[in-house]
Design a protein around this motif. Structure first.
Motif, PDB file in Angstrom:
ATOM      1  N   ALA A   1      26.609  36.971 -20.963  1.00  0.00           N
ATOM      2  CA  ALA A   1      26.776  37.205 -19.528  1.00  0.00           C
ATOM      3  C   ALA A   1      25.469  37.654 -18.904  1.00  0.00           C
ATOM      4  O   ALA A   1      25.110  37.218 -17.789  1.00  0.00           O
ATOM      5  CB  ALA A   1      27.870  38.250 -19.296  1.00  0.00           C
ATOM      6  N   MET A   2      24.724  38.509 -19.588  1.00  0.00           N
ATOM      7  CA  MET A   2      23.431  38.946 -19.059  1.00  0.00           C
ATOM      8  C   MET A   2      22.450  37.782 -18.976  1.00  0.00           C
ATOM      9  O   MET A   2      21.666  37.685 -18.026  1.00  0.00           O
ATOM     10  CB  MET A   2      22.865  40.061 -19.938  1.00  0.00           C
ATOM     11  CG  MET A   2      23.654  41.366 -19.866  1.00  0.00           C
ATOM     12  SD  MET A   2      23.035  42.617 -21.003  1.00  0.00           S
ATOM     13  CE  MET A   2      21.356  42.807 -20.377  1.00  0.00           C
ATOM     14  N   SER A   3      22.522  36.885 -19.955  1.00  0.00           N
ATOM     15  CA  SER A   3      21.641  35.707 -19.910  1.00  0.00           C
ATOM     16  C   SER A   3      21.965  34.823 -18.707  1.00  0.00           C
ATOM     17  O   SER A   3      21.058  34.321 -18.022  1.00  0.00           O
ATOM     18  CB  SER A   3      21.780  34.917 -21.209  1.00  0.00           C
ATOM     19  OG  SER A   3      21.004  33.740 -21.170  1.00  0.00           O
ATOM     20  N   SER A   4      23.260  34.664 -18.442  1.00  0.00           N
ATOM     21  CA  SER A   4      23.642  33.849 -17.284  1.00  0.00           C
ATOM     22  C   SER A   4      23.195  34.502 -15.983  1.00  0.00           C
ATOM     23  O   SER A   4      22.693  33.836 -15.063  1.00  0.00           O
ATOM     24  CB  SER A   4      25.171  33.649 -17.279  1.00  0.00           C
ATOM     25  OG  SER A   4      25.592  32.958 -18.432  1.00  0.00           O
ATOM     26  N   LEU A   5      23.368  35.819 -15.890  1.00  0.00           N
ATOM     27  CA  LEU A   5      22.957  36.520 -14.675  1.00  0.00           C
ATOM     28  C   LEU A   5      21.449  36.450 -14.481  1.00  0.00           C
ATOM     29  O   LEU A   5      20.972  36.388 -13.335  1.00  0.00           O
ATOM     30  CB  LEU A   5      23.418  37.980 -14.751  1.00  0.00           C
ATOM     31  CG  LEU A   5      24.940  38.211 -14.679  1.00  0.00           C
ATOM     32  CD1 LEU A   5      25.266  39.680 -14.899  1.00  0.00           C
ATOM     33  CD2 LEU A   5      25.484  37.752 -13.320  1.00  0.00           C
ATOM     34  N   SER A   6      20.693  36.461 -15.586  1.00  0.00           N
ATOM     35  CA  SER A   6      19.233  36.382 -15.445  1.00  0.00           C
ATOM     36  C   SER A   6      18.790  35.030 -14.908  1.00  0.00           C
ATOM     37  O   SER A   6      17.721  34.920 -14.304  1.00  0.00           O
ATOM     38  CB  SER A   6      18.566  36.652 -16.797  1.00  0.00           C
ATOM     39  OG  SER A   6      18.890  35.630 -17.730  1.00  0.00           O
ATOM     40  N   ARG A   7      19.621  34.004 -15.111  1.00  0.00           N
ATOM     41  CA  ARG A   7      19.295  32.667 -14.582  1.00  0.00           C
ATOM     42  C   ARG A   7      19.881  32.466 -13.198  1.00  0.00           C
ATOM     43  O   ARG A   7      19.785  31.381 -12.625  1.00  0.00           O
ATOM     44  CB  ARG A   7      19.839  31.587 -15.523  1.00  0.00           C
ATOM     45  CG  ARG A   7      19.207  31.596 -16.919  1.00  0.00           C
ATOM     46  CD  ARG A   7      19.556  30.320 -17.665  1.00  0.00           C
ATOM     47  NE  ARG A   7      21.002  30.136 -17.760  1.00  0.00           N
ATOM     48  CZ  ARG A   7      21.758  30.569 -18.776  1.00  0.00           C
ATOM     49  NH1 ARG A   7      21.187  31.234 -19.771  1.00  0.00           N
ATOM     50  NH2 ARG A   7      23.062  30.352 -18.779  1.00  0.00           N
ATOM     51  N   GLY A   8      20.535  33.505 -12.650  1.00  0.00           N
ATOM     52  CA  GLY A   8      21.105  33.400 -11.318  1.00  0.00           C
ATOM     53  C   GLY A   8      22.475  32.780 -11.274  1.00  0.00           C
ATOM     54  O   GLY A   8      22.961  32.429 -10.190  1.00  0.00           O
ATOM     55  N   ALA A   9      23.139  32.642 -12.434  1.00  0.00           N
ATOM     56  CA  ALA A   9      24.461  32.036 -12.483  1.00  0.00           C
ATOM     57  C   ALA A   9      25.473  33.066 -12.944  1.00  0.00           C
ATOM     58  O   ALA A   9      25.165  33.941 -13.762  1.00  0.00           O
ATOM     59  CB  ALA A   9      24.464  30.832 -13.446  1.00  0.00           C
ATOM     60  N   ALA A  10      26.686  32.954 -12.444  1.00  0.00           N
ATOM     61  CA  ALA A  10      27.741  33.874 -12.850  1.00  0.00           C
ATOM     62  C   ALA A  10      28.305  33.455 -14.200  1.00  0.00           C
ATOM     63  O   ALA A  10      28.324  32.257 -14.535  1.00  0.00           O
ATOM     64  CB  ALA A  10      28.860  33.891 -11.809  1.00  0.00           C
TER      65      ALA A  10
END
Length: 449
Positions: free
Chosen positions: A53-62
């Motif tokens: 989830a943190m990886s997705s948030l770092s790319r700007g995606a939920a």
């Protein structure tokens, strides 16, 4: 005593490196690995959805649906299965803590029912269980990170010490800025630096182990027991301060007020001799002289009640016999052989306990006699007061027994009471020969001590 005092004092000892402290610290740290590694692996698996989830948030995606589902499942597994691992882990860690700290660390869990359902209900509702889970997470996160840093420093230390033996004269073995190590001679300064750094690693091991021991004692200990111990110590200090203040008052009354009152009485007596019997001043002077003598008796009794001189000069047996002689009831005092003179606090507590007990007998027991026994059982002073009165003594009825039990507990002892209806009544007081505070008093309402 502060939570970390024992291991910290060992670490601050100037001869620490010459003691077994560094070796105990190393053994404590290495024995942590078989428990920390599996816990860290399990925690890492549960943390994978959160990392995704943190990886997705770092790319700007939920985070997508499956990741959110796995996050909920991971959290549920942690809350449901985590305590089942943390409770036995806490038992092991409390036992291992003795490698660093000799002070016992009792379990914070009270006894629970034997059946599984009741056990689970009890354990999941206790704050101590969730503190043990927090300690498990500490082993899974902080401990591996700290050990990794320490391991990296150890690798550098090993390279410094082994450098002269592995430099071949070819490519650079060490490169620090513009400084390169290519020959054994160039590695000698680093080798000497490594030797100087060896004691530092001894302290580093002690520091890591002390920090981990602090976390274990803070999270796995019985906080209620620690608070009760501190309350008992505070109560003992208050009792000591009260005794000191009472002795100061006794000394001031004896050396000041009583001396002046004695002088006043003598002067009034001499004045009576100089005044004729038919003088108008004779009768008031006689009344003043009589009142001064009565006041001397009152003051003497008051001083005696604060701390009798016989107790200070002759000890507890003589003071008990004097107390018995002043009682309106027949009181027999028996002192067993081998009773040494106890600590001052114990002696004072025993005397005033006997005084209070005899006063209660006179006021409430309707007794015809009383017996006082002073004996020794190991390192315990035994004081028993028995009467043939009506019995039925109840601490809740304001007979002074509750306050007496508190005073005995503040001196490190306990008070036991047997007082059936129709008597006899037996009051047993157990005090340490060397005064030490205890956490609580014992005051059964009935039954033999």
């Amino acid at each position: 005593m502060p939570t970390t005092q024992a291991p910290t004092l060992a670490l601050l000892n100037r001869r620490y490196l010459l003691t077994g402290g560094p070796w105990r610290a190393l053994f404590y740290l290495f024995s942590t690995l078989p428990f920390a590694i599996p816990v860290a692996i399990a925690a890492g698996v549960l943390a994978l959805p959160y990392l995704a989830a943190m990886s997705s948030l770092s790319r700007g995606a939920a985070p997508d649906g499956p990741v959110l589902f796995l996050m909920i499942v991971s959290l549920a597994l942690l809350l449901v299965l985590g305590p089942l691992v943390a409770v036995p882990l806490g038992v092991v860690e409390r036992a291992r803590l003795s490698l660093m700290d000799s002070r016992p660390l009792p379990s914070p869990h009270p006894p629970s029912p034997a059946d599984l359902v009741s056990w689970l209900r009890t354990r999941y509702s206790e704050p101590a269980t969730w503190r043990e889970l927090l300690y498990a997470l500490f082993l899974a996160t902080v401990v591996p990170a700290a050990y990794a840093i320490a391991g990296f420093l150890i690798i550098i230390e090993a390279a410094l010490l082994l450098g002269p033996f592995f430099v071949t004269g070819g490519s650079a073995f060490w490169t620090i800025g513009a400084f390169e190590v290519r020959t054994p001679a160039q590695a000698i300064p680093l080798f000497l630096l490594g030797i100087l750094m060896v004691p530092v690693f001894g302290y580093l091991a002690g520091l890591l182990a002390t920090g981990q021991a602090f976390a274990a004692r803070a999270l796995l200990g019985d906080r209620t027991g620690l608070e009760l111990h501190q309350v008992a110590q505070s109560r003992a200090r208050l009792a000591d301060a009260f005794d000191l203040e009472r002795r100061r008052i006794e000394r001031d009354l004896h050396d000041g007020a009583q001396h002046r009152l004695t002088s006043l009485t003598l002067q009034l007596g001499m004045a009576r001799l100089d005044v004729p019997a038919d003088s108008p001043a004779a009768e008031p002077l006689t009344r003043a002289h009589d009142q001064a003598k009565d006041l001397m008796v009152v003051l003497r009794d008051l001083i005696y009640g604060i701390r009798p001189q016989a107790l200070t000069d002759l000890g507890l047996p003589a003071a008990l016999r004097e107390l018995a002689g002043r009682s309106p009831l027949p009181v027999a005092v028996t002192v067993a052989d081998g009773v040494p003179r106890p600590a001052e606090q114990t002696e004072g507590t025993a005397y005033f306990a006997a005084s209070e007990a005899l006063a209660n007998i006179v006021k409430h027991a309707e007794a015809t006699r009383a017996d006082v026994l002073l004996a020794r059982a190991g390192e315990t002073l035994i004081l028993e007061i028995r009467d043939d009165g009506q019995g039925g003594a109840d601490p809740t009825r304001g007979t002074g027994l509750t306050g007496l039990a508190d005073r005995v507990a503040a001196s490190g002892g306990r008070l036991l009471l047997s007082s059936p209806q129709d008597g006899p009544t037996l009051l047993r007081i157990e005090l340490p020969l060397i005064a030490a505070p205890a956490p609580a008093a014992s005051l059964p309402a009935a039954g033999r001590p």
